[in-house]
Design a protein around this motif. Structure first.
Motif, PDB file in Angstrom:
ATOM      1  N   VAL A 196      32.390  27.307  81.652  1.00  6.17           N
ATOM      2  CA  VAL A 196      33.369  26.829  80.681  1.00  6.17           C
ATOM      3  C   VAL A 196      33.168  27.502  79.328  1.00  6.17           C
ATOM      4  O   VAL A 196      34.075  28.116  78.775  1.00  6.17           O
ATOM      5  CB  VAL A 196      33.300  25.303  80.511  1.00  6.17           C
ATOM      6  N   ALA A 197      31.961  27.386  78.782  1.00  9.85           N
ATOM      7  CA  ALA A 197      31.686  27.926  77.453  1.00  9.85           C
ATOM      8  C   ALA A 197      30.190  28.036  77.266  1.00  9.85           C
ATOM      9  O   ALA A 197      29.416  27.321  77.914  1.00  9.85           O
ATOM     10  CB  ALA A 197      32.293  27.042  76.363  1.00  9.85           C
ATOM     11  N   ASN A 198      29.773  28.930  76.354  1.00  8.58           N
ATOM     12  CA  ASN A 198      28.372  28.982  75.981  1.00  8.58           C
ATOM     13  C   ASN A 198      28.212  29.360  74.528  1.00  8.58           C
ATOM     14  O   ASN A 198      29.141  29.841  73.869  1.00  8.58           O
ATOM     15  CB  ASN A 198      27.562  29.913  76.895  1.00  8.58           C
ATOM     16  N   ILE A 199      27.024  29.090  74.031  1.00  8.97           N
ATOM     17  CA  ILE A 199      26.653  29.480  72.683  1.00  8.97           C
ATOM     18  C   ILE A 199      25.260  30.091  72.780  1.00  8.97           C
ATOM     19  O   ILE A 199      24.316  29.463  73.262  1.00  8.97           O
ATOM     20  CB  ILE A 199      26.710  28.288  71.693  1.00  8.97           C
ATOM     21  N   LEU A 200      25.153  31.326  72.341  1.00  9.30           N
ATOM     22  CA  LEU A 200      23.897  32.052  72.470  1.00  9.30           C
ATOM     23  C   LEU A 200      22.935  31.682  71.341  1.00  9.30           C
ATOM     24  O   LEU A 200      23.327  31.046  70.354  1.00  9.30           O
ATOM     25  CB  LEU A 200      24.171  33.554  72.459  1.00  9.30           C
ATOM     26  N   VAL A 201      21.703  32.118  71.486  1.00 11.01           N
ATOM     27  CA  VAL A 201      20.708  31.910  70.438  1.00 11.01           C
ATOM     28  C   VAL A 201      21.232  32.472  69.115  1.00 11.01           C
ATOM     29  O   VAL A 201      21.022  31.888  68.044  1.00 11.01           O
ATOM     30  CB  VAL A 201      19.369  32.558  70.834  1.00 11.01           C
ATOM     31  N   SER A 202      21.937  33.577  69.194  1.00  7.55           N
ATOM     32  CA  SER A 202      22.483  34.223  67.993  1.00  7.55           C
ATOM     33  C   SER A 202      23.602  33.416  67.340  1.00  7.55           C
ATOM     34  O   SER A 202      23.967  33.680  66.189  1.00  7.55           O
ATOM     35  CB  SER A 202      23.025  35.601  68.357  1.00  7.55           C
ATOM     36  N   GLY A 203      24.174  32.467  68.082  1.00  9.75           N
ATOM     37  CA  GLY A 203      25.306  31.704  67.587  1.00  9.75           C
ATOM     38  C   GLY A 203      26.646  32.178  68.120  1.00  9.75           C
ATOM     39  O   GLY A 203      27.670  31.524  67.918  1.00  9.75           O
ATOM     40  N   ARG A 204      26.630  33.307  68.799  1.00  8.78           N
ATOM     41  CA  ARG A 204      27.854  33.827  69.381  1.00  8.78           C
ATOM     42  C   ARG A 204      28.324  32.903  70.493  1.00  8.78           C
ATOM     43  O   ARG A 204      27.526  32.397  71.273  1.00  8.78           O
ATOM     44  CB  ARG A 204      27.628  35.223  69.930  1.00  8.78           C
TER      45      ARG A 204
END
Length: 118
Positions: free
Chosen positions: A48-56
């Motif tokens: 569905v969605a993700n948020i990386l460590v970088s914030g992307r």
């Protein structure tokens, strides 16, 4: 071992909104990418969605523009704001945490049911 606990699911009418929350047992945002999958009976789990460590952030096409993923490091929580919900969004939503360097290290929550129906 990272424990993830989701909440916020429920029954909503088409066009409505829900916000899912995923609380981690420890602060993992500097080492784990976080996100959401969903699954309906008889089908494979779908990203569905993700948020990386970088914030992307990234989204599957079907939710782009309607869902927003965010995080609050102080609360150790990832959110999925879901707007303009459609019956096809009905599924069990699972939160996950995947190590940014070791993809085989992944933890899942127990899931929360979202039902979109009139």
């Amino acid at each position: 071992q990272v424990h993830l606990e989701e909440s916020g699911g429920g029954l909503v009418q088409p066009g409505g909104s829900l916000r899912l929350s995923c609380v981690a047992s420890e602060n993992v945002f500097n080492t784990f990418n976080m996100g959401w999958y969903r699954q309906t009976p008889g089908k494979e789990r779908e990203f569905v969605a993700n948020i990386l460590v970088s914030g992307r952030t990234a989204y599957t096409d079907s939710v782009q523009g309607r869902f927003t993923i965010s995080r609050d490091k102080a609360k150790r929580t990832v959110y999925l704001q879901m707007n303009n919900l459609k019956p096809d969004d009905t599924a069990v939503y699972y939160c996950y945490a995947r190590h940014r360097l070791h993809a085989a290290v992944i933890y899942w929550g127990q899931g929360t049911q979202v039902t979109v129906s009139s």
